[in-house]
Design a protein around this motif. Sequence first.
Motif, mmCIF file in Angstrom:
data_model
loop_
_atom_site.group_PDB
_atom_site.id
_atom_site.type_symbol
_atom_site.label_atom_id
_atom_site.label_comp_id
_atom_site.label_asym_id
_atom_site.label_seq_id
_atom_site.Cartn_x
_atom_site.Cartn_y
_atom_site.Cartn_z
ATOM 1 N N ASP A 71 0.853 -1.186 0.000
ATOM 2 C CA ASP A 71 0.000 0.000 0.000
ATOM 3 C C ASP A 71 0.897 1.246 0.000
ATOM 4 N N PRO A 72 0.616 2.216 -0.891
ATOM 5 C CA PRO A 72 1.471 3.417 -0.973
ATOM 6 C C PRO A 72 1.649 4.131 0.370
ATOM 7 N N ALA A 73 0.583 4.232 1.160
ATOM 8 C CA ALA A 73 0.679 4.922 2.455
ATOM 9 C C ALA A 73 1.591 4.156 3.412
ATOM 10 N N VAL A 74 1.593 2.836 3.297
ATOM 11 C CA VAL A 74 2.456 2.012 4.144
ATOM 12 C C VAL A 74 3.896 2.116 3.649
ATOM 13 N N ARG A 75 4.074 2.044 2.327
ATOM 14 C CA ARG A 75 5.425 2.163 1.752
ATOM 15 C C ARG A 75 6.061 3.504 2.119
ATOM 16 N N ARG A 76 5.268 4.571 2.165
ATOM 17 C CA ARG A 76 5.826 5.888 2.512
ATOM 18 C C ARG A 76 6.382 5.918 3.929
ATOM 19 N N ARG A 77 5.959 4.960 4.785
ATOM 20 C CA ARG A 77 6.507 4.888 6.159
ATOM 21 C C ARG A 77 7.609 3.841 6.285
ATOM 22 N N MET A 78 7.500 2.745 5.530
ATOM 23 C CA MET A 78 8.485 1.655 5.659
ATOM 24 C C MET A 78 9.666 1.821 4.709
ATOM 25 N N GLU A 79 9.543 2.766 3.791
ATOM 26 C CA GLU A 79 10.637 3.084 2.860
ATOM 27 C C GLU A 79 10.503 4.583 2.590
ATOM 28 N N ALA A 80 10.622 5.366 3.680
ATOM 29 C CA ALA A 80 10.383 6.806 3.586
ATOM 30 C C ALA A 80 11.539 7.471 2.851
ATOM 31 N N ALA A 81 11.244 8.065 1.706
ATOM 32 C CA ALA A 81 12.301 8.679 0.899
ATOM 33 C C ALA A 81 12.896 9.893 1.609
ATOM 34 N N VAL A 82 14.233 9.993 1.578
ATOM 35 C CA VAL A 82 14.941 11.195 2.017
ATOM 36 C C VAL A 82 15.351 11.927 0.745
ATOM 37 N N LEU A 83 14.899 13.166 0.583
ATOM 38 C CA LEU A 83 15.161 13.943 -0.633
ATOM 39 C C LEU A 83 16.170 15.049 -0.351
ATOM 40 N N ASN A 84 16.967 15.408 -1.365
ATOM 41 C CA ASN A 84 17.744 16.636 -1.211
ATOM 42 C C ASN A 84 16.869 17.798 -1.680
ATOM 43 N N ARG A 85 17.427 19.021 -1.627
ATOM 44 C CA ARG A 85 16.569 20.190 -1.888
ATOM 45 C C ARG A 85 16.368 20.456 -3.370
ATOM 46 N N ARG A 86 16.940 19.575 -4.194
ATOM 47 C CA ARG A 86 16.611 19.588 -5.619
ATOM 48 C C ARG A 86 15.517 18.570 -5.909
ATOM 49 N N GLY A 87 15.105 17.847 -4.866
ATOM 50 C CA GLY A 87 14.038 16.865 -5.032
ATOM 51 C C GLY A 87 14.519 15.481 -5.414
ATOM 52 N N ASP A 88 15.849 15.279 -5.452
ATOM 53 C CA ASP A 88 16.379 13.945 -5.772
ATOM 54 C C ASP A 88 16.285 13.053 -4.539
ATOM 55 N N GLU A 89 15.969 11.767 -4.738
ATOM 56 C CA GLU A 89 15.930 10.813 -3.635
ATOM 57 C C GLU A 89 17.365 10.382 -3.321
ATOM 58 N N VAL A 90 17.825 10.692 -2.117
ATOM 59 C CA VAL A 90 19.226 10.438 -1.757
ATOM 60 C C VAL A 90 19.355 9.481 -0.569
ATOM 61 N N GLY A 91 18.227 9.013 -0.039
ATOM 62 C CA GLY A 91 18.290 8.091 1.091
ATOM 63 C C GLY A 91 16.901 7.603 1.438
ATOM 64 N N ALA A 92 16.820 6.832 2.532
ATOM 65 C CA ALA A 92 15.529 6.291 2.949
ATOM 66 C C ALA A 92 15.574 5.941 4.430
ATOM 67 N N ILE A 93 14.389 6.018 5.059
ATOM 68 C CA ILE A 93 14.245 5.584 6.450
ATOM 69 C C ILE A 93 13.503 4.261 6.416
ATOM 70 N N ARG A 94 14.103 3.226 7.033
ATOM 71 C CA ARG A 94 13.557 1.872 6.969
ATOM 72 C C ARG A 94 13.475 1.256 8.366
ATOM 73 N N PRO A 95 12.526 0.324 8.556
ATOM 74 C CA PRO A 95 12.444 -0.361 9.855
ATOM 75 C C PRO A 95 13.593 -1.346 10.038
ATOM 76 N N ALA A 96 13.940 -1.628 11.287
ATOM 77 C CA ALA A 96 14.944 -2.640 11.586
ATOM 78 C C ALA A 96 14.406 -4.003 11.141
ATOM 79 N N THR A 97 15.316 -4.874 10.695
ATOM 80 C CA THR A 97 14.886 -6.192 10.209
ATOM 81 C C THR A 97 14.177 -6.983 11.312
ATOM 82 N N ALA A 98 14.518 -6.703 12.574
ATOM 83 C CA ALA A 98 13.906 -7.447 13.690
ATOM 84 C C ALA A 98 12.391 -7.232 13.769
ATOM 85 N N LEU A 99 11.899 -6.155 13.139
ATOM 86 C CA LEU A 99 10.445 -5.893 13.178
ATOM 87 C C LEU A 99 9.721 -6.584 12.031
ATOM 88 N N GLY A 100 10.490 -7.090 11.075
ATOM 89 C CA GLY A 100 9.887 -7.637 9.848
ATOM 90 C C GLY A 100 9.308 -9.031 10.049
#
Lengths: 330, 330
Positions: free
Chosen positions: A301-330
């Motif tokens: 689900d897009p709303a779930v993906r936005r939390r489990m693979e939250a894009a980190v953008l630079n100020r040009r709007g490029d995706e440069v990283g992500a916030i992800r859950p620890a594998t222990a929660l998976g």
Amino acid sequence: MTGWVLMAEAARGPFVESQHFGAAAIAGPEGIREAWGDAGRVILPRSAIKMIQALPLVTSGAADAARLGPEHLALACASHQGAEMHTRRVADWLDALGLSEADLRCGPQMPSDRAAREALIRAKETPTQLHNNCSGKHAGMLTLARHLGAGPEYHLPGHPVQIACREVFEALTGAPSPGYGIDGCALPNFAGRLDGIARAMAWFATAHEREDARSRAAVRLTEAMMAHPELVAGEGRTCTELMRAAPGAIAVKTGAEGVFTAILPEQGLGVALKIADGAARAADCAIAALLVRLGALDAKDPAVRRRMEAAVLNRRGDEVGAIRPATALG
Amino acid sequence: MTGWVLMAEAARGPFVESQHFGAAAIAGPEGIREAWGDAGRVILPRSAIKMIQALPLVTSGAADAARLGPEHLALACASHQGAEMHTRRVADWLDALGLSEADLRCGPQMPSDRAAREALIRAKETPTQLHNNCSGKHAGMLTLARHLGAGPEYHLPGHPVQIACREVFEALTGAPSPGYGIDGCALPNFAGRLDGIARAMAWFATAHEREDARSRAAVRLTEAMMAHPELVAGEGRTCTELMRAAPGAIAVKTGAEGVFTAILPEQGLGVALKIADGAARAADCAIAALLVRLGALDAKDPAVRRRMEAAVLNRRGDEVGAIRPATALG
């Protein structure tokens, strides 16, 4: 570090840049089913237990006496973002009680809703107590205070409204609270064990199987939250988007300083988590991961993906990283 | 949790509500003098090493060729908040180069300076690249690119400007960088060991004892930062207030995701720290505590107290908690 485990990581390029530690517990009717870190830790649950604080409003008969509907009950459990849909409803609620914004004790807060915030700035106005994310909870407490014939300083720890909140919090978490801190909205926020809070959420999740007045009140509050996710938080917010992603199946609630709770009526489960450092980005990520683990949310689900693979953008709007859950929660 | 130790705590009432873990190192001319947690950890230093990224601007002769003064050099090392005093100087700098805002590659950013932000909102304007907190660093890189006769895409990892930044970063940290992440302003941010970054800051702190061109450039940059603390960050900001609290004695620089560095020329010491979860509130608190420990700041100074005993207020303005450094830093 004792008692905390990895809950989420922020990656940038090939590096893990930051790490968030915390603790979590999943409870069923039988007790704690699964835990991460020290689930016996005492935390301040902040706004993640607003549905508990709203129980006396319903069990006392105050909600029915004031003819409160599901929208009012959703707002009583809300940390809203001060959008017009929130402030107008709270203003109308107070008006129907013959009260006004001045009777609130939560203090003013600049709304996190962008349109409302920018409208205030353009009008060179300051926010009011209606904009406070807790104004619905406070309107509910004013409703209860009025019903009890108690005084106007409902926010003080010795007031009957707060005594009722403490009593039900201790009953549902199964232990006397060791004390309180003053919340951002000036109410006492009673401390409790994380596993006790998870058990309280499981009690909400199984309330439909019971007939006592408190359980019936819990069902009404849970159903009100699920029926009006936009009133519990607001557009774009994690509580609103995750509840919309599983309509009528989960009630979730964020709290300041990295707390999150979830009620799963279909499974009779309750969830509570605390991020040690208080980061909302990690709490949002971890609750989504735990609800996917329990099968209550779809990882695609897009709303779930936005939390489990939250894009980190630079100020040009490029995706440069992500916030992800620890594998222990998976 | 390996390698992280407690750096700061947020208390509310009688409870420790949140905890921030991290690592820190203090280096002298002889090497690492003191460390907390795993100082060998590789981190992304983000903006905390802008003074290293500014060295090629000076050593190349580009700064003198463009007649840059201390204010320009302070801005080249800055994470400013987009106030008029910052954006006007960067605009004038670009104009003197025959360039414009469009030549920047940092992307636009809503200014954290309240007056500038609210002026944009009232004018219904969007922020420009001049408002980006890194626009001074980027103006410096455009100055260097022009001087080198290199192309306009100075932000790309293969550009001579970024190659020069990597070379000097590796030379001062004493090891090849294992790679980079893309920073919020679109530049490669080279990873390095925390203790290596502390040693680089100690190299800055002892530069006045040396006569080589790079050391002389380091003295100019450090003195520019200390001479214009308001240009390095802005009113109310930690970098600005801590440098003002010890005029001419320390140069300090924050970086995103909980990084902080400090240069102490009088003692020949360098400091670097990283908060695991990336929280600025904890990095601000920890750097103040370490500088007090080293005798560079007075714990009784109001600006220092605001970081080492940061009041947590509710929305009625009552003090309900505080953020404090871990005792291990004292």
